[in-house]
Design a protein around this motif. Structure first.
Motif, mmCIF file in Angstrom:
data_model
loop_
_atom_site.group_PDB
_atom_site.id
_atom_site.type_symbol
_atom_site.label_atom_id
_atom_site.label_comp_id
_atom_site.label_asym_id
_atom_site.label_seq_id
_atom_site.Cartn_x
_atom_site.Cartn_y
_atom_site.Cartn_z
ATOM 1 N N GLN A 90 0.746 -1.197 -0.102
ATOM 2 C CA GLN A 90 0.002 0.005 0.046
ATOM 3 C C GLN A 90 0.959 1.017 -0.137
ATOM 4 O O GLN A 90 1.943 1.292 0.882
ATOM 5 C CB GLN A 90 -0.797 0.092 1.499
ATOM 6 N N ARG A 111 -3.158 3.913 -2.936
ATOM 7 C CA ARG A 111 -3.300 2.775 -3.872
ATOM 8 C C ARG A 111 -2.733 1.300 -3.188
ATOM 9 O O ARG A 111 -1.971 1.388 -2.138
ATOM 10 C CB ARG A 111 -2.452 3.179 -5.039
ATOM 11 N N GLU A 112 -2.966 0.393 -3.892
ATOM 12 C CA GLU A 112 -2.386 -0.944 -3.566
ATOM 13 C C GLU A 112 -2.021 -1.775 -4.669
ATOM 14 O O GLU A 112 -2.907 -1.673 -5.667
ATOM 15 C CB GLU A 112 -3.055 -1.517 -2.483
ATOM 16 N N THR A 113 -0.927 -2.632 -4.531
ATOM 17 C CA THR A 113 -0.489 -3.289 -5.681
ATOM 18 C C THR A 113 -0.208 -4.835 -5.062
ATOM 19 O O THR A 113 0.633 -4.862 -4.048
ATOM 20 C CB THR A 113 0.371 -2.697 -6.341
#
Length: 101
Positions: free
Chosen positions: A52, A59-61
């Motif tokens: 995050q 956002r997060e990936t």
């Protein structure tokens, strides 16, 4: 600084290669910032690792093997291009005045 002093680098790279190098360097910096300033969480329930971070909002990936592979591939591309630039500057020994930058 190289791109400020030598904006085109047309003797070394084509316009497309120059743009691609700049783009990939920018992406590498953004990825570095994610890992340097983001928070990594392990989702044990779903077997995922998530980072995050903030980039124009939260956002997060998912950090998957594919994501790591893309980052590594990009870093290798940048390294190879910077070696080409290093060789060019060593061969051509350009004199630059301090006032220029």
């Amino acid at each position: 600084m190289i791109f400020v002093i030598f904006p085109s680098l047309s003797e070394v790279f084509s316009n497309e290669e120059n743009k691609d190098l700049r783009r990939q360097i920018n992406e590498l910096i953004l990825n570095r910032d994610k890992f340097a300033h983001g928070n990594i969480f392990i989702d044990a329930e779903n077997d995922k690792v998530i980072i995050q971070y903030y980039s124009r909002g939260k956002r997060e990936t998912e950090i998957s093997p594919e994501v790591i592979s893309e980052i590594t591939k990009s870093a290798d591309f940048i390294k190879d291009k910077l070696h080409v630039l290093n060789d060019y500057f060593r061969t051509n020994r350009l004199e630059i005045e301090k006032e220029e930058f």
